[in-house]
Design a protein around this motif. Sequence first.
Motif, PDB file in Angstrom:
ATOM      1  N   LEU A   1     -38.685  -0.889  25.285  1.00 34.56           N
ATOM      2  CA  LEU A   1     -38.847   0.561  25.228  1.00 34.56           C
ATOM      3  C   LEU A   1     -37.541   1.257  25.586  1.00 34.56           C
ATOM      4  N   LYS A   2     -36.873   0.788  26.624  1.00 35.74           N
ATOM      5  CA  LYS A   2     -35.601   1.385  27.038  1.00 35.74           C
ATOM      6  C   LYS A   2     -34.544   1.252  25.945  1.00 35.74           C
ATOM      7  N   ALA A   3     -34.491   0.105  25.298  1.00 39.14           N
ATOM      8  CA  ALA A   3     -33.518  -0.089  24.209  1.00 39.14           C
ATOM      9  C   ALA A   3     -33.796   0.886  23.074  1.00 39.14           C
ATOM     10  N   PHE A   4     -35.079   1.056  22.734  1.00 38.85           N
ATOM     11  CA  PHE A   4     -35.435   1.986  21.668  1.00 38.85           C
ATOM     12  C   PHE A   4     -35.120   3.421  22.075  1.00 38.85           C
ATOM     13  N   LEU A   5     -35.479   3.816  23.293  1.00 37.84           N
ATOM     14  CA  LEU A   5     -35.231   5.188  23.744  1.00 37.84           C
ATOM     15  C   LEU A   5     -33.738   5.500  23.785  1.00 37.84           C
TER      16      LEU A   5
ATOM     17  N   MET B   1     -29.251  -9.708   9.755  1.00 37.32           N
ATOM     18  CA  MET B   1     -30.640  -9.566  10.122  1.00 37.32           C
ATOM     19  C   MET B   1     -30.910  -8.096  10.456  1.00 37.32           C
ATOM     20  N   ILE B   2     -32.021  -7.599   9.985  1.00 38.84           N
ATOM     21  CA  ILE B   2     -32.439  -6.222  10.243  1.00 38.84           C
ATOM     22  C   ILE B   2     -33.379  -6.219  11.443  1.00 38.84           C
ATOM     23  N   THR B   3     -33.071  -5.380  12.422  1.00 39.14           N
ATOM     24  CA  THR B   3     -33.928  -5.229  13.595  1.00 39.14           C
ATOM     25  C   THR B   3     -34.922  -4.110  13.316  1.00 39.14           C
ATOM     26  N   VAL B   4     -36.187  -4.380  13.612  1.00 35.27           N
ATOM     27  CA  VAL B   4     -37.255  -3.413  13.374  1.00 35.27           C
ATOM     28  C   VAL B   4     -37.940  -3.113  14.700  1.00 35.27           C
ATOM     29  N   PHE B   5     -37.860  -1.843  15.125  1.00 32.96           N
ATOM     30  CA  PHE B   5     -38.567  -1.412  16.320  1.00 32.96           C
ATOM     31  C   PHE B   5     -39.950  -0.933  15.910  1.00 32.96           C
ATOM     32  N   VAL B   6     -40.979  -1.497  16.540  1.00 32.93           N
ATOM     33  CA  VAL B   6     -42.368  -1.176  16.221  1.00 32.93           C
ATOM     34  C   VAL B   6     -43.169  -1.039  17.511  1.00 32.93           C
TER      35      VAL B   6
ATOM     36  N   CYS C   1     -38.648   1.853  13.098  1.00 28.82           N
ATOM     37  CA  CYS C   1     -37.224   2.177  12.997  1.00 28.82           C
ATOM     38  C   CYS C   1     -36.489   0.897  12.617  1.00 28.82           C
ATOM     39  N   PHE C   2     -35.490   1.030  11.771  1.00 28.71           N
ATOM     40  CA  PHE C   2     -34.754  -0.121  11.273  1.00 28.71           C
ATOM     41  C   PHE C   2     -33.275   0.007  11.621  1.00 28.71           C
ATOM     42  N   VAL C   3     -32.725  -1.039  12.196  1.00 27.33           N
ATOM     43  CA  VAL C   3     -31.286  -1.106  12.432  1.00 27.33           C
ATOM     44  C   VAL C   3     -30.752  -2.163  11.467  1.00 27.33           C
TER      45      VAL C   3
ATOM     46  N   VAL D   1     -38.348  -8.402  14.729  1.00 24.34           N
ATOM     47  CA  VAL D   1     -39.265  -7.358  15.170  1.00 24.34           C
ATOM     48  C   VAL D   1     -39.212  -7.248  16.690  1.00 24.34           C
ATOM     49  N   ILE D   2     -39.052  -6.003  17.169  1.00 21.02           N
ATOM     50  CA  ILE D   2     -39.090  -5.724  18.601  1.00 21.02           C
ATOM     51  C   ILE D   2     -40.210  -4.725  18.854  1.00 21.02           C
ATOM     52  N   ASP D   3     -41.237  -5.164  19.576  1.00 22.70           N
ATOM     53  CA  ASP D   3     -42.368  -4.302  19.923  1.00 22.70           C
ATOM     54  C   ASP D   3     -42.009  -3.524  21.176  1.00 22.70           C
TER      55      ASP D   3
END
Length: 98
Positions: free
Chosen positions: A38-42, A1-6, A64-66, A28-30
């Motif tokens: 936000l902390k996970a993305f940062l 599964m691809i994680t998408v930060f948006v 961003c895609f993981v 999808v992670i908003d």
Amino acid sequence: MITVFVMSTCPDCARIEAQIKDNPNYRVIDIGAHVRNLKAFLQLRDNNPTFSAARQMGFVGIPCFVLENGTVTLSTLEAGIGAKPAENASCNIDGSGC
């Protein structure tokens, strides 16, 4: 599964979300929905060289895609999603991207 930060207010992200809606291959992670997102993305953005150019240019680095193998990319093509249309809204004041 691809994680998408948006982020829901990002036009590029909205386009991506519409393309992958109901696709079980994407999660999808908003980053604006909860501070933990936000902390996970940062954490990812501040420590991954994929974001070097985005940080230098003042971009957030979303969407961003993981990928499943852990590779982090800002490329829709690498994430299996079509290329960005030439005429698309953007988050930056100058229209250059998010």
